[in-house]
Motif scaffolding. Structure first.
Motif, PDB file in Angstrom:
ATOM      1  N   SER B 289      68.579 -32.770  76.266  1.00  0.00           N
ATOM      2  CA  SER B 289      68.979 -32.173  74.642  1.00  0.00           C
ATOM      3  C   SER B 289      69.592 -32.263  73.873  1.00  0.00           C
ATOM      4  O   SER B 289      71.064 -31.757  74.299  1.00  0.00           O
ATOM      5  N   PHE B 290      70.485 -32.674  72.557  1.00  0.00           N
ATOM      6  CA  PHE B 290      71.666 -33.246  71.741  1.00  0.00           C
ATOM      7  C   PHE B 290      71.334 -32.561  70.900  1.00  0.00           C
ATOM      8  O   PHE B 290      70.851 -32.630  70.344  1.00  0.00           O
ATOM      9  N   TRP B 291      72.699 -31.363  70.485  1.00  0.00           N
ATOM     10  CA  TRP B 291      72.174 -31.246  69.214  1.00  0.00           C
ATOM     11  C   TRP B 291      73.248 -30.295  68.101  1.00  0.00           C
ATOM     12  O   TRP B 291      74.633 -30.554  69.403  1.00  0.00           O
ATOM     13  N   THR B 292      72.790 -30.646  67.023  1.00  0.00           N
ATOM     14  CA  THR B 292      74.492 -30.854  66.545  1.00  0.00           C
ATOM     15  C   THR B 292      73.810 -29.957  65.345  1.00  0.00           C
ATOM     16  O   THR B 292      74.158 -29.695  64.113  1.00  0.00           O
ATOM     17  N   GLY B 293      74.703 -28.363  65.746  1.00  0.00           N
ATOM     18  CA  GLY B 293      74.298 -27.674  64.226  1.00  0.00           C
ATOM     19  C   GLY B 293      72.809 -27.293  64.004  1.00  0.00           C
ATOM     20  O   GLY B 293      72.091 -27.622  64.939  1.00  0.00           O
ATOM     21  N   VAL B 294      72.377 -26.052  63.231  1.00  0.00           N
ATOM     22  CA  VAL B 294      71.552 -25.979  62.320  1.00  0.00           C
ATOM     23  C   VAL B 294      70.403 -27.727  62.214  1.00  0.00           C
ATOM     24  O   VAL B 294      71.054 -28.133  60.502  1.00  0.00           O
ATOM     25  N   THR B 295      69.312 -27.433  62.293  1.00  0.00           N
ATOM     26  CA  THR B 295      68.363 -28.696  61.757  1.00  0.00           C
ATOM     27  C   THR B 295      67.331 -27.765  60.401  1.00  0.00           C
ATOM     28  O   THR B 295      66.348 -26.943  61.363  1.00  0.00           O
ATOM     29  N   PRO B 296      67.643 -28.534  59.240  1.00  0.00           N
ATOM     30  CA  PRO B 296      66.684 -27.626  58.771  1.00  0.00           C
ATOM     31  C   PRO B 296      65.068 -27.170  58.748  1.00  0.00           C
ATOM     32  O   PRO B 296      64.408 -28.490  59.392  1.00  0.00           O
ATOM     33  N   GLY B 297      64.265 -27.040  59.208  1.00  0.00           N
ATOM     34  CA  GLY B 297      62.564 -27.118  59.895  1.00  0.00           C
ATOM     35  C   GLY B 297      62.035 -27.399  61.413  1.00  0.00           C
ATOM     36  O   GLY B 297      61.585 -27.563  61.823  1.00  0.00           O
ATOM     37  N   ASP B 298      63.646 -27.179  61.989  1.00  0.00           N
ATOM     38  CA  ASP B 298      63.657 -27.563  62.813  1.00  0.00           C
ATOM     39  C   ASP B 298      64.248 -27.415  64.184  1.00  0.00           C
ATOM     40  O   ASP B 298      65.828 -26.942  63.701  1.00  0.00           O
ATOM     41  N   GLY B 299      63.391 -26.041  64.684  1.00  0.00           N
ATOM     42  CA  GLY B 299      64.665 -25.269  65.936  1.00  0.00           C
ATOM     43  C   GLY B 299      65.212 -24.012  65.569  1.00  0.00           C
ATOM     44  O   GLY B 299      65.116 -23.565  64.478  1.00  0.00           O
ATOM     45  N   PRO B 300      66.358 -23.194  66.051  1.00  0.00           N
ATOM     46  CA  PRO B 300      67.308 -21.779  66.106  1.00  0.00           C
ATOM     47  C   PRO B 300      67.469 -22.249  64.793  1.00  0.00           C
ATOM     48  O   PRO B 300      68.543 -23.675  64.145  1.00  0.00           O
ATOM     49  N   GLN B 301      67.457 -21.746  63.446  1.00  0.00           N
ATOM     50  CA  GLN B 301      67.897 -21.409  62.246  1.00  0.00           C
ATOM     51  C   GLN B 301      70.016 -20.988  62.487  1.00  0.00           C
ATOM     52  O   GLN B 301      70.398 -20.581  61.311  1.00  0.00           O
ATOM     53  N   ASP B 302      69.462 -19.737  63.284  1.00  0.00           N
ATOM     54  CA  ASP B 302      70.956 -19.061  63.690  1.00  0.00           C
ATOM     55  C   ASP B 302      71.424 -19.539  64.836  1.00  0.00           C
ATOM     56  O   ASP B 302      70.689 -19.224  66.350  1.00  0.00           O
ATOM     57  N   LEU B 303      72.781 -20.169  65.062  1.00  0.00           N
ATOM     58  CA  LEU B 303      73.177 -20.894  66.420  1.00  0.00           C
ATOM     59  C   LEU B 303      74.962 -20.146  66.809  1.00  0.00           C
ATOM     60  O   LEU B 303      75.746 -20.239  65.763  1.00  0.00           O
ATOM     61  N   HIS B 304      74.919 -19.682  67.458  1.00  0.00           N
ATOM     62  CA  HIS B 304      75.564 -19.222  67.973  1.00  0.00           C
ATOM     63  C   HIS B 304      76.433 -19.850  69.037  1.00  0.00           C
ATOM     64  O   HIS B 304      76.112 -20.063  70.299  1.00  0.00           O
ATOM     65  N   VAL B 305      77.913 -20.359  69.117  1.00  0.00           N
ATOM     66  CA  VAL B 305      78.385 -20.931  70.875  1.00  0.00           C
ATOM     67  C   VAL B 305      79.632 -19.945  71.207  1.00  0.00           C
ATOM     68  O   VAL B 305      80.266 -19.843  70.592  1.00  0.00           O
TER      69      VAL B 305
END
Ligand code: SF4
Lengths: 219, 491
Positions: B289-305
């Motif tokens: 899985s690759f993710w770059t920040g928040v994607t509206p409507g898809d996946g977590p809307q609050d991301l922390h690293v």
């Protein structure tokens, strides 16, 4: 001092021996990025590697795509199917004509609803032959990530012109989507575990069945 | 009773595990474990060789990986600042943590702010390292492991013994017992009459965990890579539990060691070819899985690293030991190591066992503790790990370097008879007649012990050495005598 400043200061102290400021000059990397493999038949290699993960692969000409999709769904005993936005209308019509129970993600389906649907049908972004990997960039016809995760069976349609020899070429093709901050998911066979005495069990949390429809020709 | 009930199974503890030589002795006596381990490591070893030999430019890939990792380490501040900026712009809240306490407090605070009292977790070495689950438990937050092997360890009140397959030391019968006994206490019970078939056990885990995935509001993960120029995070996994955690909950907190940064997207091609083939011996792991920040409507809307140091800057500060930070946690060095294969992971006294644990532990945590000082000696220096490591960590060089430091540390703190002994040895070796004198003594000992194996010895240094080794009785004649008798005629 903040943790950020503390950590950065410790790093700077720890690397005081590094005097060259340009990382590329300091440590050259002897690697040519994005190279293709000299694979004789990329499509054949892709099919072989995907099948090696015990995923079913069906090849068909473009006009036969809808029938082949129906065949793949029936082979997995799927009756209800999620159809993301952006799939070709012809496929969706063929499915409804064949009596499948179709679900659109509009209004947004709950996780519990997705969990109770048999299968999901999507397109793909890239296929990587050497490792048998299929990449989704969750663009048209691929849906949001939960769609290809909760239903138990995943039918994915890959076009032959989307198949590249290996991971480096695949990364290069995916870079624009990643730079546009789209999520990307790589699938190499179905969900599997080898945690108990290293005996492979297919299907733990993700879809237990991956079925690939490989459509000939370019779009 | 004043104690409140725990929400998750009480785990085993690293505290009180004796230093390696003693722990090894106990583990060596566990036949079941030795059998399980031998089977597992030989299987993965063979698969790794097959998959590595399929790649024509395997050695070039290893070189590139080592170079990229060195580049990152030597310019870590620049790359971290770049990654922080890219992640922040993509909608991720970036936190920094000096140590375990910092990181644990940040995770707990986020959970409390969200009002959640349970989180689902992706298997991650770094959260093991900081003992996150226990910290959350103490704060009243239940942390559920969702990787099958981690679930076995968690429900078994156990400790992980391998980086990749933490329950490698357990066989199917043990797993069945654990599931049948524990699952019902924390959620959906295992089916009645469940057998020890791996497929049935995996199915029980699927059902037990699906309940937790579907109601989870927050997930915690580690991270395999962070791309500095785009702020992209990457997680590789097999089961799909990772995708569940990364996709379904509203909040996702990823705890990542500061050494996990890569300069740019294209660098991923090197590591995504090396990692799966080195670790599980597959061409590719089932899911990445690759993710770059928040994607509206898809996946977590609050991301922390959370960018975690926790001793990594200690490793970085030693130019000779720094290469240990290249590690991508593939576990190839564990699977090839003859010492690991026999003693298992627990004897190393931390979540990082095997050769990488032997060099990383003492560097991350320093040499103050007896356990840490023992680790550089938990190796035969056979060098097999040097050859398999996809990022070319020079294990034997670092081990020797750390042995030197461990000895220095000890003599600096309490001078021992060791130096006197070495002086004695110098006298013995200086002259052939001196050696002959000493050998007379050892021949006598040989006659007394005959063919018996020697165990504990009353000699201070040898006694320590022999705790983890079996030694034959000394020979009844010296080499010189043997030579005279057997070769003398041919001269
Ligand atoms: S040290 Fe090398 S071989 Fe061992 S786990 Fe890390 S990357 Fe793999």
């Amino acid at each position: 001092m903040s943790a950020r400043e503390d950590v950065l200061q410790l790093i700077r102290r720890a690397t005081a021996d590094v005097t060259e400021r340009n990382p590329d000059v300091d440590v050259p990397v002897e690697w040519t990025y994005g190279r293709a493999l000299p694979t004789a038949d990329v499509i054949a290699d892709f099919v072989e590697k995907v099948e090696d993960y015990k995923a079913a692969v069906r090849r068909c000409p473009e006009v036969g795509a809808a029938e082949t999709i129906i065949e793949a769904l029936s082979a997995l005993d799927a009756r209800s199917v999620v159809v993301p936005d952006g799939l070709p209308d012809a496929w969706v019509q063929a499915l409804s004509g064949a009596g499948f129970e179709l679900h659109r993600d509009e209004p947004v389906l709950s996780h519990a609803q997705l969990n109770s649907i048999d299968a999901v049908l999507t397109t793909a972004a890239v296929g990587m032959a050497d490792s048998g990997t299929i990449a989704l960039d969750h663009g048209d016809g691929q849906g949001r990530r939960a769609l290809t995760l909760l239903p138990d069976r995943h039918i994915v349609v890959v076009r032959e012109d989307q198949v590249v020899s290996d991971v480096p070429e695949g990364m290069a093709r995916l870079a624009p989507a990643l730079r546009a901050r789209r999520p990307v998911t790589w699938l190499s066979g179905g969900s599997a575990t080898s945690d108990i005495e290293l005996s492979r069990v297919e299907g733990v949390h993700g879809p237990r069945h991956l079925s690939v429809v490989l459509v000939a020709g370019a779009q | 009773m004043t104690t409140t009930a725990r929400r998750t199974p009480e785990p085993g503890t690293w505290l009180g595990i004796p230093a390696f030589p003693e722990a090894a002795k106990a583990e060596l006596a566990n036949d079941q474990q030795r059998g399980n381990l031998r089977h597992a490591t030989t299987t993965i070893r063979a698969k790794r060789v097959t998959r590595a030999s399929e790649v024509d430019d395997w050695e070039d890939l290893r070189t590139a990986a080592a170079q990229i990792k060195d580049r990152v380490a030597r310019h870590l501040d620049d790359y971290l600042i770049q990654a922080e900026k890219a992640m922040t712009e993509a909608g991720i809240t970036v936190h920094w943590a000096r140590d375990a306490a910092d990181a644990n407090a940040i995770v707990a605070d986020i959970a409390k702010a969200k009002g959640v009292d349970e989180v689902v977790k992706i298997k991650s070495m770094v959260t093991q390292e900081i003992d996150l689950n226990e910290h959350l438990e103490a704060e009243g937050i239940a942390a559920w492991e969702t990787d099958l092997a981690e679930l076995i360890v968690q429900l078994g009140h156990d400790l992980p013994s391998h980086i990749l397959v933490p329950a490698i030391h357990r066989n199917r019968t043990e797993v069945r017992e654990i599931f049948a006994r524990e699952m019902g206490l924390y959620g959906r019970p295992a089916p009645e009459n469940i057998t020890d078939e791996p497929a049935e056990l995996a199915e029980a885990a699927r059902l037990h965990l699906r309940e937790k995935f579907l109601r989870a509001k927050m997930a915690v993960s580690g991270g395999n890579f962070i791309v500095a120029d785009t702020g992209t995070l990457v997680i590789v996994e097999s089961e799909g539990n990772g995708r569940m955690c990364l996709t379904l909950p509203e909040t996702l907190v990823s705890v990542v060691g500061i050494e996990k940064v890569l300069p740019s997207l294209q660098d991923l091609e090197v590591f995504l070819k090396l990692l799966p083939r080195s670790s599980t011996g597959e061409r590719m792991n089932p899911y990445t899985s690759f993710w770059t920040g928040v994607t509206p409507g898809d996946g977590p809307q609050d991301l922390h690293v959370i960018l975690l140091d926790n001793g990594r800057t200690n490793v970085l500060a030693d130019p000779e030991g720094r290469a240990a930070l290249r590690c991508i946690r593939c576990s190839a060095c564990l699977n090839i190591c003859p010492v690991y294969e026999r003693v298992g992971g627990h004897a190393y006294g931390s979540p990082y066992p095997g050769p990488i644990g032997a060099i990383l532990g003492p560097q991350l945590r320093g040499l103050e503790g007896e356990n840490e000082r023992a680790l550089p000696f938990a190796s035969t220096l056979c060098g097999a790990c040097n050859d398999v490591c996809p990022v070319k960590i020079p294990f034997t060089d670092i081990l020797v370097h750390l042995r030197h430091k461990a000895v220095e540390h000890k003599t600096a703190h309490h001078p021992t008879g060791e130096q006197a002994l070495m002086k004695g040895a110098a006298w013995v070796m200086a002259d052939g007649s001196h050696l002959a004198t000493v050998q007379t003594g050892s021949r006598l000992a040989g006659r007394i012990f005959k063919n018996r194996w020697l165990g504990k010895m009353p000699i201070p240094l040898a006694g320590r050495w022999l705790r983890a080794r079996d030694v034959e009785a000394p020979p009844t004649q010296t080499f010189r005598q043997w030579w005279k008798k057997n070769q003398g005629d041919h001269r």
